[in-house]
Design a protein around this motif. Structure first.
Motif, mmCIF file in Angstrom:
data_model
loop_
_atom_site.group_PDB
_atom_site.id
_atom_site.type_symbol
_atom_site.label_atom_id
_atom_site.label_comp_id
_atom_site.label_asym_id
_atom_site.label_seq_id
_atom_site.Cartn_x
_atom_site.Cartn_y
_atom_site.Cartn_z
ATOM 1 N N GLU A 14 0.839 -1.195 0.000
ATOM 2 C CA GLU A 14 0.000 0.000 0.000
ATOM 3 C C GLU A 14 0.873 1.243 0.000
ATOM 4 O O GLU A 14 1.925 1.274 0.633
ATOM 5 C CB GLU A 14 -0.897 0.017 1.244
ATOM 6 C CG GLU A 14 -1.893 -1.117 1.317
ATOM 7 C CD GLU A 14 -2.815 -0.983 2.520
ATOM 8 O OE1 GLU A 14 -2.921 0.143 3.052
ATOM 9 O OE2 GLU A 14 -3.406 -1.995 2.921
ATOM 10 N N SER A 18 -1.956 5.668 2.860
ATOM 11 C CA SER A 18 -2.957 5.648 1.789
ATOM 12 C C SER A 18 -4.361 5.963 2.305
ATOM 13 O O SER A 18 -5.179 6.532 1.572
ATOM 14 C CB SER A 18 -2.948 4.284 1.096
ATOM 15 O OG SER A 18 -3.269 3.256 2.019
ATOM 16 N N LYS A 19 -4.648 5.604 3.555
ATOM 17 C CA LYS A 19 -5.981 5.877 4.102
ATOM 18 C C LYS A 19 -6.244 7.378 4.159
ATOM 19 O O LYS A 19 -7.344 7.839 3.883
ATOM 20 C CB LYS A 19 -6.098 5.281 5.509
ATOM 21 C CG LYS A 19 -5.926 3.774 5.558
ATOM 22 C CD LYS A 19 -7.271 3.095 5.690
ATOM 23 C CE LYS A 19 -7.101 1.623 5.986
ATOM 24 N NZ LYS A 19 -6.980 0.826 4.779
ATOM 25 N N SER A 20 -5.202 8.139 4.502
ATOM 26 C CA SER A 20 -5.373 9.589 4.655
ATOM 27 C C SER A 20 -5.216 10.345 3.343
ATOM 28 O O SER A 20 -5.882 11.358 3.110
ATOM 29 C CB SER A 20 -4.355 10.135 5.664
ATOM 30 O OG SER A 20 -4.468 9.477 6.896
ATOM 31 N N ARG A 22 -5.201 8.970 -0.001
ATOM 32 C CA ARG A 22 -5.464 8.241 -1.243
ATOM 33 C C ARG A 22 -6.107 9.126 -2.311
ATOM 34 O O ARG A 22 -5.884 8.916 -3.501
ATOM 35 C CB ARG A 22 -6.290 6.987 -0.986
ATOM 36 C CG ARG A 22 -7.698 7.185 -0.535
ATOM 37 C CD ARG A 22 -8.291 5.841 -0.087
ATOM 38 N NE ARG A 22 -9.662 5.964 0.375
ATOM 39 C CZ ARG A 22 -10.712 5.755 -0.382
ATOM 40 N NH1 ARG A 22 -10.557 5.416 -1.650
ATOM 41 N NH2 ARG A 22 -11.936 5.870 0.100
ATOM 42 N N ASP A 86 -9.476 1.520 -2.120
ATOM 43 C CA ASP A 86 -8.591 1.341 -0.962
ATOM 44 C C ASP A 86 -8.397 -0.146 -0.660
ATOM 45 O O ASP A 86 -8.437 -0.594 0.482
ATOM 46 C CB ASP A 86 -9.150 2.057 0.272
ATOM 47 C CG ASP A 86 -8.084 2.229 1.354
ATOM 48 O OD1 ASP A 86 -6.887 2.278 1.012
ATOM 49 O OD2 ASP A 86 -8.461 2.286 2.552
#
Length: 310
Positions: A14, A18-20, A22, A86
């Motif tokens: 990842e 990436s969660k914040s 993307r 995601d």
């Protein structure tokens, strides 16, 4: 080989945070992909529509741009899809296809650069024989070489890796490559490793041949001002592309075979992405700016707009 090996699902690395981020990643990579498509398609259209550019050098450049689009399409749509959802997984058969497309493109680019070096060697060192040696049939054969060798070698590479039973299912990279799939196996990798080194040796021979060809060209052009002008105008872009691509390929090879998780994550991602991002962006820009005939025709629409507004 059991069914699990055939229908396995791999997880990919990842992007950092990436969660914040993307959506930012998606915007950046989507913009890059659109820019690659725009620059390469624009150059292809100019070469196709301008009869004056229907010469071997420009035909091979057109092939370089087509290959850039082909290789980029092997990475960007899948990566953008992963960023949207995601979710960074890929079925084994799609992973093999992605590796096949990306590395067929890598080898095709190297073969095309070798063919372009040969074309320039004949044009500058044997100008009287140029149209005899670089006729339509020769161009077709050289283009066939640029695609046939990569397609055959990658078919063998992917076939060798797909025959192996898997023990692990995580690829520590943002996309699939053949050696990463080989490293997931719990079987001996001697055959794959040997074949891989043969491919590296082949690419190294191509690199040396290209460099020797340009050295001979530089020596041959010392005596003539016109020859030197032609060398700087047509050969320097090839050298820039060769050096840029060779560095990218070296990074990718070193990362795939010897990369360590101890490397900083940003460095690992840079090494993995450099070969995907830089060459297809770099080639149309450097050729469009450096080659006078192409630059003149690329800028023609803008010049017409300026004249009309004036």
């Amino acid at each position: 080989m059991d069914n699990q090996s055939y229908f396995a699902t791999y997880t990919l690395a990842e992007p950092r945070d990436s969660k914040s981020y993307r959506h930012i990643y998606f915007t950046c990579f989507f913009s890059l992909y659109v820019l690659i498509l725009f620059l390469n398609i624009w150059l292809i259209i100019v070469i196709v529509l301008e009869r004056a550019l229907h010469e071997p050098m420009y035909i091979f450049l057109c092939n370089l741009c087509l290959n850039g689009i082909y290789g980029a399409t092997g990475f960007y749509p899948k990566f953008l899809h992963d960023l949207m959802l995601d979710s960074y997984t890929i079925p084994s058969y799609m992973c093999a296809l992605q590796a096949f497309v990306i590395y067929t493109s890598v080898k095709c680019e190297y073969c095309t650069l070798a063919v372009m070096a040969y074309d320039r060697h004949v044009a500058i060192c044997r100008p009287l024989d140029y149209h005899t040696k670089m006729n339509r049939f020769s161009c077709v054969l050289l283009l066939a070489f640029c695609w046939t060798v990569p397609l055959i070698t990658m078919t063998i590479s992917v076939s060798l890796s797909n025959r192996m039973a898997l023990c692990k299912y995580h690829i520590d990279k943002l996309y699939c490559d053949n050696w990463s799939m080989v490293k997931l196996s719990c079987q001996s990798t001697v055959i794959n490793n040997t074949y891989g080194f043969l491919i590296i040796a082949f690419l190294f021979i191509l690199f040396v041949s290209i460099i020797v060809s340009y050295i001979k060209l530089a020596v041959a052009c010392k005596a003539s001002l016109e020859c030197r002008r032609k060398f700087w105008q047509t050969c320097v872009p090839h050298l820039f592309s060769l050096v840029n691509f060779s560095i990218a390929l070296l990074f990718d090879t070193m990362y795939s075979r010897y990369g360590s998780r101890d490397f900083p994550e940003n460095l690992r991602n840079f090494l993995a992405l450099e070969i995907i991002i830089v060459p297809p962006l770099f080639n149309p820009v450097i050729y469009g700016l450096k080659l006078k005939e192409i630059r003149k025709r690329l800028l023609k629409p803008f010049n017409n707009v300026v004249k009309m507004s004036g």
